[in-house]
Design a protein around this motif. Structure first.
Motif, PDB file in Angstrom:
ATOM      1  N   GLY A 111      45.169  46.487  36.366  1.00 38.18           N
ATOM      2  CA  GLY A 111      44.197  46.632  37.436  1.00 38.18           C
ATOM      3  C   GLY A 111      44.428  45.581  38.505  1.00 38.18           C
ATOM      4  N   THR A 112      44.095  45.898  39.749  1.00 36.30           N
ATOM      5  CA  THR A 112      44.391  44.975  40.847  1.00 36.30           C
ATOM      6  C   THR A 112      43.625  43.658  40.743  1.00 36.30           C
ATOM      7  OG1 THR A 112      42.724  46.131  42.189  1.00 36.30           O
ATOM      8  CG2 THR A 112      45.019  46.792  42.472  1.00 36.30           C
ATOM      9  N   ARG A 113      42.501  43.631  40.016  1.00 33.12           N
ATOM     10  CA  ARG A 113      41.732  42.387  39.879  1.00 33.12           C
ATOM     11  C   ARG A 113      42.163  41.556  38.677  1.00 33.12           C
ATOM     12  NH1 ARG A 113      36.517  45.256  39.958  1.00 33.12           N
ATOM     13  NH2 ARG A 113      35.933  43.886  38.240  1.00 33.12           N
ATOM     14  N   THR A 114      42.912  42.139  37.754  1.00 29.98           N
ATOM     15  CA  THR A 114      43.208  41.435  36.507  1.00 29.98           C
ATOM     16  C   THR A 114      44.685  41.459  36.129  1.00 29.98           C
ATOM     17  OG1 THR A 114      42.734  43.463  35.270  1.00 29.98           O
ATOM     18  CG2 THR A 114      40.927  41.881  35.521  1.00 29.98           C
ATOM     19  N   TRP A 115      45.544  42.104  36.928  1.00 32.07           N
ATOM     20  CA  TRP A 115      46.911  42.277  36.479  1.00 32.07           C
ATOM     21  C   TRP A 115      47.688  40.960  36.443  1.00 32.07           C
ATOM     22  CZ3 TRP A 115      51.911  42.375  38.919  1.00 32.07           C
ATOM     23  CH2 TRP A 115      51.918  41.880  40.222  1.00 32.07           C
ATOM     24  N   GLN A 116      47.206  39.935  37.176  1.00 26.19           N
ATOM     25  CA  GLN A 116      47.874  38.641  37.102  1.00 26.19           C
ATOM     26  C   GLN A 116      47.785  38.075  35.691  1.00 26.19           C
ATOM     27  OE1 GLN A 116      45.007  39.198  38.508  1.00 26.19           O
ATOM     28  NE2 GLN A 116      43.554  37.592  37.949  1.00 26.19           N
ATOM     29  N   ARG A 117      46.662  38.301  35.011  1.00 23.23           N
ATOM     30  CA  ARG A 117      46.529  37.865  33.614  1.00 23.23           C
ATOM     31  C   ARG A 117      47.502  38.626  32.721  1.00 23.23           C
ATOM     32  NH1 ARG A 117      43.015  33.346  32.792  1.00 23.23           N
ATOM     33  NH2 ARG A 117      41.315  33.495  34.308  1.00 23.23           N
ATOM     34  N   LEU A 118      47.640  39.929  32.969  1.00 27.85           N
ATOM     35  CA  LEU A 118      48.575  40.753  32.204  1.00 27.85           C
ATOM     36  C   LEU A 118      50.003  40.281  32.421  1.00 27.85           C
ATOM     37  CD1 LEU A 118      49.391  43.292  30.560  1.00 27.85           C
ATOM     38  CD2 LEU A 118      49.295  44.563  32.714  1.00 27.85           C
ATOM     39  N   ALA A 119      50.396  40.056  33.673  1.00 27.03           N
ATOM     40  CA  ALA A 119      51.769  39.659  33.976  1.00 27.03           C
ATOM     41  C   ALA A 119      52.115  38.321  33.319  1.00 27.03           C
ATOM     42  CB  ALA A 119      51.975  39.583  35.483  1.00 27.03           C
ATOM     43  N   VAL A 120      51.208  37.346  33.405  1.00 24.20           N
ATOM     44  CA  VAL A 120      51.446  36.047  32.779  1.00 24.20           C
ATOM     45  C   VAL A 120      51.537  36.206  31.263  1.00 24.20           C
ATOM     46  CG1 VAL A 120      50.422  33.788  32.319  1.00 24.20           C
ATOM     47  CG2 VAL A 120      50.434  34.696  34.644  1.00 24.20           C
ATOM     48  N   LEU A 136      50.951  54.137  44.370  1.00 22.74           N
ATOM     49  CA  LEU A 136      49.998  54.336  45.466  1.00 22.74           C
ATOM     50  C   LEU A 136      49.376  55.716  45.377  1.00 22.74           C
ATOM     51  CD1 LEU A 136      51.752  51.933  46.422  1.00 22.74           C
ATOM     52  CD2 LEU A 136      51.547  52.821  48.742  1.00 22.74           C
ATOM     53  N   TYR A 137      48.058  55.773  45.532  1.00 21.57           N
ATOM     54  CA  TYR A 137      47.360  57.053  45.469  1.00 21.57           C
ATOM     55  C   TYR A 137      46.232  57.071  46.490  1.00 21.57           C
ATOM     56  CZ  TYR A 137      44.384  54.172  42.464  1.00 21.57           C
ATOM     57  OH  TYR A 137      43.606  53.160  41.962  1.00 21.57           O
ATOM     58  N   GLY A 138      45.678  58.244  46.727  1.00 26.33           N
ATOM     59  CA  GLY A 138      44.696  58.367  47.796  1.00 26.33           C
ATOM     60  C   GLY A 138      43.296  58.734  47.375  1.00 26.33           C
ATOM     61  N   SER A 139      43.040  58.826  46.072  1.00 22.06           N
ATOM     62  CA  SER A 139      41.742  59.350  45.646  1.00 22.06           C
ATOM     63  C   SER A 139      40.764  58.283  45.176  1.00 22.06           C
ATOM     64  CB  SER A 139      41.948  60.353  44.498  1.00 22.06           C
ATOM     65  OG  SER A 139      42.422  59.679  43.344  1.00 22.06           O
ATOM     66  N   GLY A 140      41.146  57.004  45.276  1.00 16.10           N
ATOM     67  CA  GLY A 140      40.236  55.970  44.820  1.00 16.10           C
ATOM     68  C   GLY A 140      39.002  55.866  45.703  1.00 16.10           C
ATOM     69  N   PHE A 141      37.938  55.296  45.155  1.00 14.85           N
ATOM     70  CA  PHE A 141      36.731  55.104  45.962  1.00 14.85           C
ATOM     71  C   PHE A 141      36.065  53.801  45.534  1.00 14.85           C
ATOM     72  CE2 PHE A 141      35.552  57.476  42.209  1.00 14.85           C
ATOM     73  CZ  PHE A 141      34.381  56.879  41.782  1.00 14.85           C
ATOM     74  N   PRO A 142      35.461  53.070  46.477  1.00 11.21           N
ATOM     75  CA  PRO A 142      34.823  51.805  46.140  1.00 11.21           C
ATOM     76  C   PRO A 142      33.553  52.041  45.337  1.00 11.21           C
ATOM     77  CG  PRO A 142      34.434  52.360  48.431  1.00 11.21           C
ATOM     78  CD  PRO A 142      35.380  53.387  47.908  1.00 11.21           C
ATOM     79  N   LYS A 143      33.323  51.165  44.372  1.00 13.29           N
ATOM     80  CA  LYS A 143      32.123  51.306  43.542  1.00 13.29           C
ATOM     81  C   LYS A 143      30.868  50.837  44.262  1.00 13.29           C
ATOM     82  CE  LYS A 143      34.647  52.700  40.079  1.00 13.29           C
ATOM     83  NZ  LYS A 143      35.968  52.611  40.695  1.00 13.29           N
ATOM     84  N   VAL A 144      31.036  49.858  45.173  1.00  8.63           N
ATOM     85  CA  VAL A 144      29.917  49.359  45.979  1.00  8.63           C
ATOM     86  C   VAL A 144      30.405  49.199  47.409  1.00  8.63           C
ATOM     87  CG1 VAL A 144      28.750  48.182  44.072  1.00  8.63           C
ATOM     88  CG2 VAL A 144      30.500  46.973  45.380  1.00  8.63           C
ATOM     89  N   LYS A 145      29.486  48.962  48.340  1.00  8.47           N
ATOM     90  CA  LYS A 145      29.820  48.928  49.761  1.00  8.47           C
ATOM     91  C   LYS A 145      30.501  47.639  50.198  1.00  8.47           C
ATOM     92  CE  LYS A 145      26.091  52.076  51.131  1.00  8.47           C
ATOM     93  NZ  LYS A 145      24.873  52.239  51.965  1.00  8.47           N
ATOM     94  N   LYS A 149      38.466  49.820  49.185  1.00  5.05           N
ATOM     95  CA  LYS A 149      38.782  51.085  48.530  1.00  5.05           C
ATOM     96  C   LYS A 149      40.075  50.931  47.730  1.00  5.05           C
ATOM     97  CE  LYS A 149      39.941  55.899  49.711  1.00  5.05           C
ATOM     98  NZ  LYS A 149      41.278  55.936  49.110  1.00  5.05           N
ATOM     99  N   PRO A 150      40.052  51.207  46.429  1.00  5.11           N
ATOM    100  CA  PRO A 150      41.286  51.080  45.639  1.00  5.11           C
ATOM    101  C   PRO A 150      42.270  52.186  45.982  1.00  5.11           C
ATOM    102  CG  PRO A 150      39.533  52.018  44.297  1.00  5.11           C
ATOM    103  CD  PRO A 150      38.902  51.648  45.614  1.00  5.11           C
ATOM    104  N   ALA A 151      43.543  51.821  46.168  1.00  2.00           N
ATOM    105  CA  ALA A 151      44.550  52.800  46.531  1.00  2.00           C
ATOM    106  C   ALA A 151      45.889  52.565  45.840  1.00  2.00           C
ATOM    107  CB  ALA A 151      44.754  52.809  48.045  1.00  2.00           C
ATOM    108  N   PHE A 152      45.961  51.574  44.939  1.00  2.00           N
ATOM    109  CA  PHE A 152      47.198  51.412  44.180  1.00  2.00           C
ATOM    110  C   PHE A 152      46.898  50.731  42.858  1.00  2.00           C
ATOM    111  CE2 PHE A 152      47.203  46.984  45.338  1.00  2.00           C
ATOM    112  CZ  PHE A 152      48.074  46.349  44.444  1.00  2.00           C
ATOM    113  N   GLU A 153      47.815  50.925  41.909  1.00  2.00           N
ATOM    114  CA  GLU A 153      47.763  50.214  40.640  1.00  2.00           C
ATOM    115  C   GLU A 153      49.142  49.632  40.374  1.00  2.00           C
ATOM    116  OE1 GLU A 153      46.114  52.550  37.440  1.00  2.00           O
ATOM    117  OE2 GLU A 153      44.418  53.187  38.676  1.00  2.00           O
ATOM    118  N   PRO A 154      49.206  48.347  39.996  1.00  3.63           N
ATOM    119  CA  PRO A 154      50.496  47.718  39.718  1.00  3.63           C
ATOM    120  C   PRO A 154      50.961  47.999  38.295  1.00  3.63           C
ATOM    121  CG  PRO A 154      48.746  46.101  39.572  1.00  3.63           C
ATOM    122  CD  PRO A 154      48.087  47.397  39.951  1.00  3.63           C
ATOM    123  N   ILE A 155      52.257  48.025  38.128  1.00  2.00           N
ATOM    124  CA  ILE A 155      52.887  48.187  36.816  1.00  2.00           C
ATOM    125  C   ILE A 155      53.801  46.987  36.597  1.00  2.00           C
ATOM    126  CG2 ILE A 155      54.340  49.641  35.353  1.00  2.00           C
ATOM    127  CD1 ILE A 155      53.605  51.993  37.250  1.00  2.00           C
TER     128      ILE A 155
END
Length: 386
Positions: A111-120, A136-145, A149-155
């Protein structure tokens, strides 16, 4: 040793915590790990994606073992969930490292907020970090205002170190290199193919000094033939249709310029070769990237439902097929420690790989079985599809 929940000639499925199950699997026994683990985001309030699930997994794995991290710290109020997630990732990644053959790759979504922990964690478990792939994808949506808007996931792309040369390791273990030929980006049309192969320098060159123009290869000891006719070299960015369309809208149409050979003045086609192979070809920049023609998130047809249960985080099947092809040799074995609804398992079956899957949650086992038990048939290209 843990008994499989299900097993046949191609699939072995275990029911249990991945750390406990992986500790029963032999060293150096699989060719690749392709996995979509929890992201540590407490997604939809699911226990398997939060601190309680990670503590449960770690404490079970520590039973009867010395805990190097200090079990008490995991229950203290100030123990940050991010640290717990990273600790858990390091433990399961270390088991994956042991099970992989030398040179074997791990591809792990984050996930974009936690992948640094995964990579380390992947690196600290012993892997070399070789790259990162952005889906990269186009269907993400923000949970709050107040968030983006999420639009990618790192691998995260890691490789188990090996001794000796890459060639020797590939011959010995079938691992260490990407399968470029199996993951090339298809040309948009015949003109696109002709324009690309006509201009590139990865063709046959002589052995005299100055005659081998392949970038990074200065051996000049043998003829080189880099055949790019099967498609462009795969990139570390993967697009869906919506992102491809957006990229083309921003870059506009690029067009090759006939009659402006190498050596022309700046702005008149510098970089082209006067070989008579230039083509009046046009297209958007998305043609240089792998583009998967599916819904950005997995469509309903790829979301098995059994007794009203669906998995909430399902990856598109075509995406997983591309990833397992990238890092698995023909006839190789893939390990997926977080089987979920079974997308990676189905992708391996279609691509002709053996696969070992592990799933802890009882409710998702029927979803996996629905995927792997449905009939598959040969396609016109030699692979299989449902």
């Amino acid at each position: 040793m843990t008994a499989p929940y299900y097993s046949d000639d191609l699939v072995t499925l275990y029911h249990g915590d991945c750390i406990e199950v992986m500790r029963t699997l032999p060293d150096n026994s699989v060719h690749a790990v392709v996995t979509d683990p929890p992201y540590g985001l407490e997604f939809m309030g699911k226990g398997w994606d939060g601190a309680d699930g990670f503590r449960r997994s770690l404490n079970a794995a520590d039973a009867g073992r010395e805990n190097a991290f200090g079990r008490a710290s995991r229950t203290s109020p100030e123990y940050k969930a991010g640290r717990l997630f990273g600790e858990w990732c390091e433990v399961w990644a270390a088991e994956a490292f042991r099970i992989l053959k030398p040179g074997g790759h791990i591809l792990a979504f984050g996930g974009t907020r936690t992948w640094q922990r995964l990579a380390v964690a992947v690196e600290d478990s012993g892997f070399e970090i070789r790259d990162s792939i952005a889906w990269l994808y186009g269907s993400g949506f923000p949970k709050v205002k107040t968030v983006l808007k999420p639009a990618f996931e790192p691998i995260v792309v890691g490789r188990k170190p090996f001794s000796g040369t890459l060639t020797a390791n590939v011959l010995a273990n079938g691992t260490g290199a990407f399968d470029i030929e199996a993951t090339r980006t298809a040309f948009a049309n015949a003109a696109d193919l002709a324009e690309s192969t006509g201009k590139n320098q990865h063709a046959k060159f002589g052995t005299e000094p100055g005659q081998n123009n392949v970038y990074g290869d200065y051996s000049q000891t043998e003829m080189k033939d880099y055949d790019g006719s099967k498609g462009r070299w795969p990139t570390n960015v993967l697009l869906d249709d919506s992102q491809a369309n957006e990229l083309d809208a921003q870059t506009g149409i690029s067009q090759s310029r006939i009659g402006k050979p190498r050596g022309a003045a700046s702005g008149e086609g510098w970089g082209m070769t006067a070989t008579g192979t230039e083509y009046d070809d046009a297209g958007g920049a998305s043609r240089f990237f792998p583009t998967f023609h599916y819904e950005a998130k997995a469509p309903n047809t790829e979301r098995p439902t059994v007794n009203g249960v669906q998995h909430p985080t399902v990856k598109p099947l075509e995406l997983m097929r591309w990833l397992v092809r990238l890092v698995t040799p023909p006839g190789g074995t893939v390990l997926e420690p977080f089987a979920g609804s079974g997308t990676t398992l189905e992708a391996c079956l279609i691509e002709g790989f053996d696969v070992i899957g592990i799933e802890r949650e009882d409710a998702y086992l029927p979803l996996i079985m629905q995927r792997i038990k449905k009939p598959l048939q040969q396609s016109m290209f030699g692979d299989e599809f449902a």
